[in-house]
Scaffold this motif. Structure first.
Motif, PDB file in Angstrom:
ATOM      1  N   ARG A   1       1.980   3.049  16.289  1.00  0.00           N
ATOM      2  CA  ARG A   1       0.707   2.669  15.572  1.00  0.00           C
ATOM      3  C   ARG A   1       0.557   3.680  14.487  1.00  0.00           C
ATOM      4  O   ARG A   1      -0.378   3.404  13.532  1.00  0.00           O
TER       5      ARG A   1
ATOM      6  N   MET B   1       5.447  -5.330  11.384  1.00  0.00           N
ATOM      7  CA  MET B   1       5.208  -5.106  12.696  1.00  0.00           C
ATOM      8  C   MET B   1       5.121  -6.323  13.637  1.00  0.00           C
ATOM      9  O   MET B   1       4.784  -7.348  13.257  1.00  0.00           O
TER      10      MET B   1
ATOM     11  N   LEU C   1      -2.190   2.832  11.800  1.00  0.00           N
ATOM     12  CA  LEU C   1      -3.327   1.971  12.613  1.00  0.00           C
ATOM     13  C   LEU C   1      -4.186   2.998  13.439  1.00  0.00           C
ATOM     14  O   LEU C   1      -5.341   2.796  13.896  1.00  0.00           O
ATOM     15  N   GLU C   2      -3.361   4.106  13.642  1.00  0.00           N
ATOM     16  CA  GLU C   2      -4.015   5.197  14.315  1.00  0.00           C
ATOM     17  C   GLU C   2      -3.857   6.503  13.332  1.00  0.00           C
ATOM     18  O   GLU C   2      -2.787   6.685  12.603  1.00  0.00           O
TER      19      GLU C   2
ATOM     20  N   ARG D   1       1.978  -0.553   3.580  1.00  0.00           N
ATOM     21  CA  ARG D   1       1.879  -1.067   4.968  1.00  0.00           C
ATOM     22  C   ARG D   1       2.738  -2.650   4.506  1.00  0.00           C
ATOM     23  O   ARG D   1       3.372  -2.986   5.519  1.00  0.00           O
TER      24      ARG D   1
ATOM     25  N   ASN E   1       2.371   3.270  10.760  1.00  0.00           N
ATOM     26  CA  ASN E   1       1.696   2.414   9.771  1.00  0.00           C
ATOM     27  C   ASN E   1       0.156   2.652   9.611  1.00  0.00           C
ATOM     28  O   ASN E   1      -0.344   2.002   9.406  1.00  0.00           O
TER      29      ASN E   1
END
Ligand SMILES: Nc1ncnc2c1ncn2[C@@H]1O[C@H](COP(=O)(O)OP(=O)(O)OP(=O)(O)O)[C@@H](O)[C@H]1O
Ligand SMILES: [Mg+2]
Lengths: 353, 214
Positions: free
Chosen positions: A53, A90, A58-59, A85, A56
């Motif tokens: 994560r 994903m 996301l974290e 992104r 990309n």
């Protein structure tokens, strides 16, 4: 092949504070080559999801940099981040499809948000539906699909915007073995067809064995070992990796054999119980018969296991070596010289001669 | 004569409820959305905005309608020029329904699987795209059920709005049925009210089920 697609440098991710502080990623560095299928394996809670994560964003990691195709994603924000992104597909363990949209609508979604023209969307979606083999389910809703079919939609959706990278977070963990195989086959197919770089995280050994080129073993947020799958699986170098392999390999020494080896100690009659691990060509060589002929030791085969990782055989053999201690030692030297890994499972009797 | 009274009251009720439902949705739906996306770990975390908004909404919901009705008379007068009549009743009805709508929308939106929102983020969707193309479409059945509940509540409140001369079925049944001992009018207004509520709820439930793809 040797072009680097994704590079993580000293990535650290910490969740929570004080009592609840968890170091999910601890100074992780990785290089993933363009076009390869890179597996990351680890036990539950090791930090696999957090790692993928971060790729990309996301974290957001507290420290370190992540570079994708030369672009440092850890620096990107807003519009630029969104644009990048789109080049990173994903797929997820629980598919995460829009329940209110049909198969067609789900695959069209990433194109819609990217502002692609309607006619182009249609053409692209139809070809993707064909690619993943769901032409007869085009107007079905996700609730009407099986797990495998849902993941096929997920893959088609992830491929819609022609990504260079595909991230798979436990993509097959919710599927039965048969379906897992077919999804892995599809991933391998798109990997080759589009020279797509695939990063795949899993706790299932089989998944890595089946399709990965390179594997990294993660434990408590640290990469403990990485390299070609065959190398890492058959000959883990670090204790941490070995421990991990032991915990996931069902082909570990059966309990009865271990017990038997220890009982042999009690009998004080000499001999050793040895586990021989081998990888690659040696599997085809007649080592056992040479052993008997050259060293005049008796060999009793207790257990044998052979497996293949991407066409490379690897496995282990457990044997009793009986005879004079010197001869046993010589036989073991001979085996080591052939590039085999030996592990004595009992002490045997201390040499008296 | 009776039918004229009933028909006129029915119209007033539908007008009050319909207008205040639409108006409260116009304000309450965006508030509900803001409430959700500003939650920690949602798409636009903003603890302060979330807390303030949530507190205001709770205060709004805890005020009894009959008190609100009177308390905001100056505001009503300022806004629509009058504090009495059907139009005057729409303002307090709307104000009281806004926090209700916001909570109902919040509940519906929180029911969406977080993974789906995350997938949209991973695909490069913007905040507004996530709201309009993921959250709202995914929450449609829940939103319909929630707004049905708000409408049914508004019908109940609209009876009280008779107190400020708002008219409507509730007002009619009090003025004629109760104060003038017209049992027949009382009976009919109740029958009509029950029928409206039943019809509304059935429609809402049917539509929500119909649109539910989960
Ligand atoms: N949002 C979060 N808040 C707090 N802690 C978290 C959060 N996400 C993950 N963690 C913690 O970070 C660690 C790594 O979690 P992660 O989900 O990456 O593990 P994983 O290897 O994917 O495990 P699994 O195989 O169970 O999915 C765990 O200790 C987890 O509790
Ligand atoms: Mg995980």
């Amino acid at each position: 092949m040797s072009q680097i697609m994704i590079e993580l440098a000293n990535v650290t991710k910490i969740f929570g504070q004080g009592e609840k502080r968890v170091v999910a990623l601890d100074n992780v560095s990785l290089k993933i080559k363009k076009g390869e299928i890179f597996g990351i394996i680890g036990l539950s809670g090791a930090g696999k999801s957090t790692l993928i994560r971060c790729i990309n964003k996301l974290e957001v990691p507290q420290a370190g940099t992540i570079t994708i195709a030369g672009q440092e994603i850890t620096r990107l924000k807003g519009k630029e981040l969104r644009k990048t992104r789109r080049k990173i597909g994903m797929i997820f363990q629980h598919f995460n499809l829009l329940s209110s949209r049909t198969v067609y609508g789900n695959i069209a979604f990433p194109l819609e948000i990217a502002g692609v023209k309607r006619s182009e969307i249609k053409e692209r979606v139809l070809s993707l539906i064909d690619l993943v083999g769901l032409s007869d389910k085009i107007s079905a809703y996700p609730a009407e699909l099986s797990g495998g079919q849902k993941q096929r939609v997920g893959i088609a959706r992830a491929l819609a915007s022609n990504p260079e990278v595909l991230l798979c977070d436990e993509a097959t963990s919710a599927l039965d073995p048969e379906t897992t195989k077919s999804i892995l086959g599809l991933l391998q197919d798109v990997n080759q067809r589009f020279n797509l770089t695939i990063v795949l995280i899993t706790h299932q050994m089989n998944v890595i064995k089946e399709i990965c080129d390179t594997v990294a073993v993660i434990e408590d947020g640290r990469i403990v070992e990485q390299g070609p799958v065959v190398e890492v699986f058959a000959r883990p170098r670090t204790p941490a990796a070995r421990r991990f392999m032991k915990s996931v390999l069902p082909t570990e020494i059966p309990a009865e054999i271990q017990e038997r080896a220890l009982r042999m100690d009690d009998r004080k009659q000499g001999g050793k119980t040895v586990r021989i691990s081998f990888v690659g060509d040696v599997a085809g060589e007649p080592v056992i018969s040479s052993l008997i002929q050259k060293f005049q030791v008796d060999v009793n085969i207790l257990y044998a296991n052979l497996d293949y990782i991407k066409n490379t055989p690897f496995g282990s053999l457990i044997i009793d070596l009986m005879g004079e201690n010197q001869k046993i030692e010589a036989a073991m030297e001979f085996l080591k010289d052939r590039g085999l890994e030996l592990e004595v499972l009992n002490g045997g009797v201390e040499p008296t001669a | 004569m009776v039918w004229n009274l009933l028909l006129r009251a029915l119209w007033e009720t539908l007008y009050m409820v319909g207008a205040s439902l639409v108006l409260s949705a116009l304000v309450g739906v965006p508030l509900g959305i803001v409430l959700v996306i500003t939650e920690p770990r949602h798409i636009k975390p903003a603890p302060l905005i979330h807390k303030v908004l949530s507190t205001i909404i709770n205060i709004g919901r805890s005020l009894p309608f009959i008190i609100l009705l009177v308390a905001i008379i100056p505001f009503t007068r300022w806004l629509v020029g009058t504090s009495i009549g059907t139009t005057g009743a729409i303002v307090p009805l709307t104000v009281s329904a806004i926090p209700f709508v916001a909570r109902v929308v919040e509940t519906a939106l929180l029911e969406i699987d977080r993974g789906v929102i995350e997938a949209a983020q991973a695909m490069g969707a913007s905040t507004s795209q996530i709201i309009t193309k993921v959250m709202i479409p995914e929450a449609v059945p829940g939103l319909i059920l929630g707004l049905t509940m708000v409408a049914v509540n508004l019908i109940g409140y609209s009876a009280m709005a008779g107190a400020v001369g708002g008219g409507g079925l509730g007002d009619l049944s009090i003025r004629y049925g109760y104060q003038r001992f017209r049992g027949d009018i009382m009976f009919f207004t109740v029958v009509i009210l029950v029928a409206i509520v039943q019809g509304l709820q059935s429609c809402g439930s049917w539509l929500a089920a119909r649109l539910n793809r989960r």
